[in-house]
Design a protein around this motif. Structure first.
Motif, PDB file in Angstrom:
ATOM      1  N   VAL A  97     -35.672   4.582  17.176  1.00 37.06           N
ATOM      2  CA  VAL A  97     -36.688   4.062  17.917  1.00 37.06           C
ATOM      3  C   VAL A  97     -37.892   4.897  17.297  1.00 37.06           C
ATOM      4  N   GLU A  98     -37.709   6.300  17.053  1.00 35.07           N
ATOM      5  CA  GLU A  98     -38.699   6.900  16.497  1.00 35.07           C
ATOM      6  C   GLU A  98     -39.406   6.688  15.437  1.00 35.07           C
ATOM      7  N   GLN A  99     -38.075   6.151  14.438  1.00 36.87           N
ATOM      8  CA  GLN A  99     -38.426   5.762  12.973  1.00 36.87           C
ATOM      9  C   GLN A  99     -38.878   4.300  12.746  1.00 36.87           C
ATOM     10  N   VAL A 139     -27.389   4.858  10.887  1.00 35.45           N
ATOM     11  CA  VAL A 139     -27.732   5.846  11.572  1.00 35.45           C
ATOM     12  C   VAL A 139     -26.318   5.947  12.508  1.00 35.45           C
ATOM     13  N   ALA A 140     -25.959   7.287  12.559  1.00 39.66           N
ATOM     14  CA  ALA A 140     -24.666   7.275  13.564  1.00 39.66           C
ATOM     15  C   ALA A 140     -24.679   8.932  14.201  1.00 39.66           C
ATOM     16  N   ASN A 141     -23.714   8.972  14.907  1.00 40.91           N
ATOM     17  CA  ASN A 141     -23.300  10.423  15.568  1.00 40.91           C
ATOM     18  C   ASN A 141     -22.371  11.049  14.589  1.00 40.91           C
ATOM     19  N   ASN A 162     -26.413  13.966  22.407  1.00 38.67           N
ATOM     20  CA  ASN A 162     -26.081  13.016  23.412  1.00 38.67           C
ATOM     21  C   ASN A 162     -25.818  11.745  22.842  1.00 38.67           C
ATOM     22  N   PHE A 163     -25.075  10.752  23.683  1.00 41.19           N
ATOM     23  CA  PHE A 163     -24.673   9.414  23.297  1.00 41.19           C
ATOM     24  C   PHE A 163     -25.790   8.686  22.882  1.00 41.19           C
ATOM     25  N   ASP A 164     -27.062   8.810  23.307  1.00 41.02           N
ATOM     26  CA  ASP A 164     -28.262   7.899  22.818  1.00 41.02           C
ATOM     27  C   ASP A 164     -28.847   8.597  22.044  1.00 41.02           C
ATOM     28  N   ALA A 165     -28.598   9.868  21.439  1.00 37.69           N
ATOM     29  CA  ALA A 165     -29.539  10.402  20.240  1.00 37.69           C
ATOM     30  C   ALA A 165     -29.816   9.363  18.969  1.00 37.69           C
ATOM     31  N   ALA A 166     -28.676   8.971  18.387  1.00 38.07           N
ATOM     32  CA  ALA A 166     -28.943   7.861  17.297  1.00 38.07           C
ATOM     33  C   ALA A 166     -29.912   6.788  17.754  1.00 38.07           C
ATOM     34  N   ASP A 215     -27.701   0.535  13.719  1.00 38.59           N
ATOM     35  CA  ASP A 215     -27.149   1.352  14.660  1.00 38.59           C
ATOM     36  C   ASP A 215     -25.618   1.218  14.440  1.00 38.59           C
ATOM     37  N   ALA A 216     -24.992   2.296  13.452  1.00 41.23           N
ATOM     38  CA  ALA A 216     -23.690   2.191  13.029  1.00 41.23           C
ATOM     39  C   ALA A 216     -22.366   2.442  13.547  1.00 41.23           C
TER      40      ALA A 216
END
Length: 151
Positions: free
Chosen positions: A61-63, A31-33, A52-56, A7-8
């Protein structure tokens, strides 16, 4: 095969992760925005997740799969990944587990409340050399544990 997800955005231990992952020849997904500089390596992948802020966090979580390793300082993300049986390390080498992530979530909520009421200011202390050393040691320990568990 074990994948390390970082979570970069704001992660202070990316370089340490790259070094350890390279030693073990592990895949790292950063992973980053927004795009970040990463090592030129076929095992390091940069994923930019707009939105959005939580997209990353949502993408991670999906991966993430059982026994992958997630590096994050985001306690809600840690909670979600632990629930998927991933291993999760904080930036200072604290491992989030099913036994302690609930307490971490509760403490987070308390600190948010204290900041909102003005009873507390500031956040966590900056990461120092000792913290980096603890992180590296714990990361090595977690990787060894995953590898042993998976044969």
């Amino acid at each position: 095969m074990l994948t390390i997800y970082i979570d970069a955005d704001g992660c202070p231990v990316k370089d340490e992760v790259y070094r350890v992952a390279d030693r073990y020849k592990l895949r790292v997904v950063v992973v980053a925005n927004k795009p970040l500089k990463t090592p030129l390596s076929p095992r390091v992948e940069m994923v930019v997740v707009p939105g959005n802020f939580d997209a990353a966090d949502d993408w991670i979580v999906e991966q993430v799969e059982k026994n992958d390793l997630v590096i994050t300082g985001d306690i809600p993300l840690a909670d979600r990944c632990v629930k998927k049986n991933a291993r999760v390390l904080g930036h200072k080498g604290h491992e989030f587990t099913p036994d302690n992530v609930g307490e971490a979530m509760a403490s987070r909520e308390l600190f948010i409340h204290l900041r909102q009421t003005g009873e507390s200011r500031g956040g966590p202390s900056p990461i120092g050399k000792k913290d980096r050393s603890v992180f590296l040691s714990k990361m090595d320990q977690v990787i060894q544990s995953i590898r042993k568990e998976n044969g």
